[in-house]
Design an enzyme around this catalytic site. Sequence first.
Site, PDB file in Angstrom:
ATOM      1  N   GLN A 274       0.946  -0.970  -0.026  1.00 23.30           N
ATOM      2  CA  GLN A 274       0.283  -0.207  -0.440  1.00 23.30           C
ATOM      3  C   GLN A 274       0.677   1.216  -0.197  1.00 23.30           C
ATOM      4  O   GLN A 274       0.679   2.043  -0.408  1.00 23.30           O
ATOM      5  CB  GLN A 274      -0.975  -0.064   1.423  1.00 23.30           C
ATOM      6  CG  GLN A 274      -2.361   0.657   1.139  1.00 23.30           C
ATOM      7  CD  GLN A 274      -2.867   0.137  -0.014  1.00 23.30           C
ATOM      8  OE1 GLN A 274      -3.155  -1.318   0.052  1.00 23.30           O
ATOM      9  NE2 GLN A 274      -3.770   1.155  -0.862  1.00 23.30           N
ATOM     10  N   HIS A 277       2.143   2.972  -3.132  1.00 20.94           N
ATOM     11  CA  HIS A 277       1.420   3.531  -4.160  1.00 20.94           C
ATOM     12  C   HIS A 277       0.790   5.143  -4.552  1.00 20.94           C
ATOM     13  O   HIS A 277       0.647   6.165  -5.155  1.00 20.94           O
ATOM     14  CB  HIS A 277      -0.617   3.382  -3.341  1.00 20.94           C
ATOM     15  CG  HIS A 277      -1.203   2.475  -4.052  1.00 20.94           C
ATOM     16  ND1 HIS A 277      -1.785   1.970  -5.658  1.00 20.94           N
ATOM     17  CD2 HIS A 277      -1.583   1.525  -3.854  1.00 20.94           C
ATOM     18  CE1 HIS A 277      -2.118   1.477  -5.952  1.00 20.94           C
ATOM     19  NE2 HIS A 277      -2.787   0.246  -4.894  1.00 20.94           N
ATOM     20  N   GLU A 341      -9.556   2.163   4.104  1.00 21.37           N
ATOM     21  CA  GLU A 341     -10.403   1.132   2.727  1.00 21.37           C
ATOM     22  C   GLU A 341     -10.325   0.109   2.551  1.00 21.37           C
ATOM     23  O   GLU A 341     -10.624  -0.946   2.226  1.00 21.37           O
ATOM     24  CB  GLU A 341      -9.214   1.869   1.763  1.00 21.37           C
ATOM     25  CG  GLU A 341      -9.308   2.208   0.631  1.00 21.37           C
ATOM     26  CD  GLU A 341      -8.263   2.107  -0.172  1.00 21.37           C
ATOM     27  OE1 GLU A 341      -8.042   1.930  -1.924  1.00 21.37           O
ATOM     28  OE2 GLU A 341      -6.910   2.572  -0.065  1.00 21.37           O
ATOM     29  N   HIS A 342      -8.616   0.043   3.418  1.00 26.33           N
ATOM     30  CA  HIS A 342      -8.383  -2.178   2.819  1.00 26.33           C
ATOM     31  C   HIS A 342      -8.458  -2.154   4.344  1.00 26.33           C
ATOM     32  O   HIS A 342      -7.412  -1.541   5.355  1.00 26.33           O
ATOM     33  CB  HIS A 342      -7.327  -2.670   2.106  1.00 26.33           C
ATOM     34  CG  HIS A 342      -7.525  -1.311   0.903  1.00 26.33           C
ATOM     35  ND1 HIS A 342      -6.345  -0.528   0.301  1.00 26.33           N
ATOM     36  CD2 HIS A 342      -8.084  -2.547  -0.309  1.00 26.33           C
ATOM     37  CE1 HIS A 342      -6.956  -0.131  -0.659  1.00 26.33           C
ATOM     38  NE2 HIS A 342      -8.113  -1.903  -1.181  1.00 26.33           N
ATOM     39  N   ASP A 375      -6.975  -6.252  -4.948  1.00 29.71           N
ATOM     40  CA  ASP A 375      -6.234  -4.729  -6.206  1.00 29.71           C
ATOM     41  C   ASP A 375      -6.924  -4.963  -7.857  1.00 29.71           C
ATOM     42  O   ASP A 375      -6.676  -4.434  -8.614  1.00 29.71           O
ATOM     43  CB  ASP A 375      -5.175  -4.062  -6.248  1.00 29.71           C
ATOM     44  CG  ASP A 375      -5.402  -3.055  -5.320  1.00 29.71           C
ATOM     45  OD1 ASP A 375      -5.743  -3.133  -4.181  1.00 29.71           O
ATOM     46  OD2 ASP A 375      -3.859  -2.663  -4.960  1.00 29.71           O
ATOM     47  N   HIS A 434     -51.388  19.598  -0.781  1.00 34.47           N
ATOM     48  CA  HIS A 434     -51.577  18.575  -0.613  1.00 34.47           C
ATOM     49  C   HIS A 434     -52.897  17.513  -0.410  1.00 34.47           C
ATOM     50  O   HIS A 434     -53.071  16.824  -1.037  1.00 34.47           O
ATOM     51  CB  HIS A 434     -50.483  18.122  -0.087  1.00 34.47           C
ATOM     52  CG  HIS A 434     -48.911  17.981   0.149  1.00 34.47           C
ATOM     53  ND1 HIS A 434     -48.227  19.578  -0.956  1.00 34.47           N
ATOM     54  CD2 HIS A 434     -47.616  16.996  -0.418  1.00 34.47           C
ATOM     55  CE1 HIS A 434     -46.931  19.173  -1.341  1.00 34.47           C
ATOM     56  NE2 HIS A 434     -46.820  17.852  -0.711  1.00 34.47           N
TER      57      HIS A 434
END
Length: 451
Positions: A274, A277, A341-342, A375, A434
């Site tokens: 990770q 990245h 995220e992960h 991924d 209404h």
Amino acid sequence: MSAAADVSPRAGVGLRRVDWSALGAHERAEVLARPKVMRSAVQISAVRAILADVRTRGDIALREATLSFDRCDLADFAVGEDEFAAAELEVGAEIRAAMRNAIARVEAFHAAQIPIAIRVDTAPGVRCEQLIRAIGRVGLYVPAGSAPLPSTVWMLAIPALLAGCRQIMIATPPRADGRADPMVLVAAQLCGVRRVVKLGGAQAIAALAYGTATIARCDKLFGPGNSWVTLAKLEVAADPDGAAIDMPAGPSEVLVIADDTADATFVAADLLAQAEHGADSQVLLVSPSNDLLDAVEDALAQQCATLPRRDIASFALAHARLIRVRDLDEAIEVSERYAPEHLIVETREPRALLPRLSNAGSVFLGAWSPETVGDYCAGPNHVLPTLGFARAFGGVGVHSFLRRVNVQELSADGLRNIGGDAALLARAERLEAHARAVDVRLAALARTDPR
């Protein structure tokens, strides 16, 4: 020095090591803080200027921006058949086969997500339906900078195709030679998407959201990108004349929960996967085992030293966290608060923790489930919420490309059955018009068929 700032560097990687139990509320918040996302006033202003320029001058503005940012002068943004054919020759058969395998698994997983229409009679004569309709035109942004991401093509195109979107357009930045990345084009071909434009950055988002003479506007935009892309997506999503977006996005992140049974080599490899990245990626290891934390820190230093992207990974490790907790209960508390995220769980019984884990984009259970397979080729989507948005958002799926349309059909008896409730509730909300929309119908029924 406070406990939150207590650092125990080993083997020169300079990782921050903290004891969760010793931290106060403010220190815990600081430990779990994400790296600051670049949202300077200058950058926001620049993004807005690009969006406005593309809206005003269309293709001319796109060509100028592409020349300025991507260093190439394009006569045509669309990828032609010759370029698709050249890409097919450039990408090896082994890679193409791996892509096909990945696409098949992603398709199998996402096909199971397709929802069904529903029809329910909520009262006699009151039929309610929920129709499922595809979003008509979608734009898929596929990054292609220092690390092109052809996997993003199938992660977005497959659910869009399964949903039945009638127009799918991919935007991907051109290289300096004016061509799109060959692997991105091969991935698009394998998915059956032939509409690809060579555009990147905020100008690509502007073109997809607003359209130009040569690029049709889209209803919703998907895909990851750098801070320029992210800011542009947020801007067009806030504009009624713009386009919807998949979700808020930010730097990649992973949190690992591990106990004394975890393999330190595996854990370090997952953290580095990770970290490479980007320099703003965030990696956290949460464990009750001091021995494991020590071993992982040593393994990180050894493995990082041989990575081709070690400079990027090293920057990310500078704000990584090794968090010691009392037990796995406290590890779950930390993970749920961070909402990664992960989330990787490498413990003696990883599945036993799953019922208590909710705030995560994607979860990987056990030593043999590296985040890497998510991924690329396991099946679930890799476009996931970051920055803590996993508390409220899920990852991209077929549902992301669909709309639910509600239908209500009442017979005369149906209106008699529920009309009185509707009128009463409307007047309780002080919405007389209404109520009268019901009253006039009930009165008409009473004149023609008094019961």
